[in-house]
Design a protein around this motif. Structure first.
Motif, mmCIF file in Angstrom:
data_model
loop_
_atom_site.group_PDB
_atom_site.id
_atom_site.type_symbol
_atom_site.label_atom_id
_atom_site.label_comp_id
_atom_site.label_asym_id
_atom_site.label_seq_id
_atom_site.Cartn_x
_atom_site.Cartn_y
_atom_site.Cartn_z
ATOM 1 N N GLU A 215 0.829 -1.201 0.000
ATOM 2 C CA GLU A 215 0.000 0.000 0.000
ATOM 3 C C GLU A 215 0.865 1.253 0.000
ATOM 4 O O GLU A 215 0.557 2.243 -0.679
ATOM 5 C CB GLU A 215 -0.931 -0.003 1.216
ATOM 6 N N ARG A 218 2.184 1.778 -3.460
ATOM 7 C CA ARG A 218 1.179 2.343 -4.369
ATOM 8 C C ARG A 218 0.999 3.849 -4.163
ATOM 9 O O ARG A 218 0.797 4.588 -5.124
ATOM 10 C CB ARG A 218 -0.168 1.637 -4.172
ATOM 11 N N SER A 219 1.087 4.279 -2.942
ATOM 12 C CA SER A 219 0.795 5.689 -2.643
ATOM 13 C C SER A 219 2.029 6.592 -2.665
ATOM 14 O O SER A 219 1.905 7.795 -2.928
ATOM 15 C CB SER A 219 0.115 5.805 -1.278
ATOM 16 N N ALA A 226 4.902 0.855 -9.158
ATOM 17 C CA ALA A 226 4.187 1.294 -7.958
ATOM 18 C C ALA A 226 2.734 0.831 -7.971
ATOM 19 O O ALA A 226 2.195 0.409 -6.936
ATOM 20 C CB ALA A 226 4.259 2.817 -7.839
ATOM 21 N N ALA A 227 2.101 0.889 -9.126
ATOM 22 C CA ALA A 227 0.691 0.495 -9.216
ATOM 23 C C ALA A 227 0.486 -0.968 -8.883
ATOM 24 O O ALA A 227 -0.616 -1.391 -8.521
ATOM 25 C CB ALA A 227 0.155 0.787 -10.623
ATOM 26 N N GLN A 228 1.546 -1.779 -9.012
ATOM 27 C CA GLN A 228 1.483 -3.210 -8.664
ATOM 28 C C GLN A 228 1.991 -3.461 -7.248
ATOM 29 O O GLN A 228 2.420 -4.561 -6.919
ATOM 30 C CB GLN A 228 2.299 -4.042 -9.653
ATOM 31 N N GLY A 229 1.964 -2.430 -6.437
ATOM 32 C CA GLY A 229 2.443 -2.574 -5.061
ATOM 33 C C GLY A 229 3.946 -2.717 -4.975
ATOM 34 O O GLY A 229 4.479 -3.262 -4.002
#
Length: 325
Positions: A215, A218-219, A226-229
């Motif tokens: 998380e 991602r943030s 990043a979008a895939q953790g």
């Protein structure tokens, strides 16, 4: 427009891609100022091979070479003969395919044409054909010839190739280095722009009830995954940039120290680890069989064409061949 690669010798030509075939046709476009056709460079079972065909192939290879040194006379002689041999092989196969009554399936040529067209958005496919002076009928004829030859080779050569269990076992036993799998890790990362931010995130992540690594990735991460953790997938040592090697000394689940790189400041976490090992025969079987089959098919095709040459009437006009430059 620059010509695309097209195989020179038989083995390469037999597997040439559709895009390369289309590029070869573009190279075959006759010049508006072309002189009258010279006598054929060869006649194969009564069917002529125009000198212009070999000439255009030679021009294509020179275009691809760009600023490379010009061929010596000896190299030019070898290249001319290889190009001609390729055309003779192709014609012999096509003649036999027609003699055997081999035909393309209904719609097969159209399907290949659609595959070619799919690489050109909108109307650019038709524009390309028009710019290069390639009639659609000529392209379809070339595709049909390709289909006939491939069907002949499949029926009379490839279908007869057999790879035995003993051959697979012998290859496995004699090539142990090919089946060694190095240690691998499945890891994820967070990348930020400053050391201060990375240190603060590391402190939070290492808390007993700290935030979830994925998380935070991602943030906060600026890395592409990043979008895939932050998931980097599986990799072995030396495949990723040097800063990633820290993962191989990191216990599973532990958040790494801050690692600096040209990309920013990294935090890594290893999810899983695979020890170095050797693939079993069962695991390697499909790979070995495919490799041995390719090699056997290539040799079988070369023998097949050699036998066709032995019974064919091939007349080469050496004077015309020598004038091709």
């Amino acid at each position: 427009m620059a010509c695309r690669p097209q195989g020179v010798r038989f083995g390469a030509w037999a597997f040439v891609g559709l895009a390369a075939l289309l590029g070869g046709l573009a190279c075959d476009r006759p010049s508006a100022a072309a002189p009258q056709e010279t006598p054929p460079v060869a006649v194969v079972n009564g069917e002529p091979i125009p000198a212009s065909v070999v000439q255009r192939e030679l021009l294509r290879l020179r275009r691809e070479a760009g600023s490379a040194p010009v061929h010596t006379e000896a190299e030019l002689e070898t290249l001319r003969r290889e190009l001609l041999d390729d055309r003779i092989d192709r014609l012999l196969l096509l003649q036999l395919a027609k003699e055997r009554g081999i035909e393309a399936e209904p719609g097969e040529v159209e399907r290949l044409l659609l595959r070619l067209r799919a690489d050109y958005p909108g109307d650019t496919f038709e524009e390309f054909l028009a710019d290069e002076g390639i009639p659609l009928s000529q392209l379809k004829a070339e595709l049909r010839e390709r289909v006939l030859i491939q069907r002949l080779l499949q029926r009379e050569v490839r279908a007869r190739v057999v790879v035995t269990d003993d051959e697979i076992q012998a290859y496995y036993d004699s090539h142990p280095e090919e089946f060694k799998v190095p240690e691998q890790v499945h890891a994820r990362q967070i990348v930020v722009k400053t050391r201060e931010e990375a240190e603060a995130l590391r402190t939070e992540l290492r808390k007993r009830h700290g935030p979830d690594f994925a998380e935070v990735a991602r943030s906060r991460s600026i890395a592409p995954e990043a979008a895939q953790g932050g998931d980097l997938g599986w990799f072995e040592r030396g495949v990723m940039p040097p800063p990633f090697d820290v993962c191989f000394d990191l216990p599973v689940g532990r958040v790494s120290e801050v690692v600096e790189s040209p990309y920013g400041y990294h935090l890594f976490q290893v999810l899983e680890r695979r020890k170095a090992r050797v693939l079993s025969l069962d695991e390697a079987r499909d790979r070995i069989e495919a490799k041995l089959r390719r090699e056997k098919e290539k040799r079988a095709q070369e023998r097949y064409v050699a036998l066709l040459r032995e019974t064919a009437k091939i007349e080469i006009n050496e004077a015309v061949l020598g004038e091709i430059r």
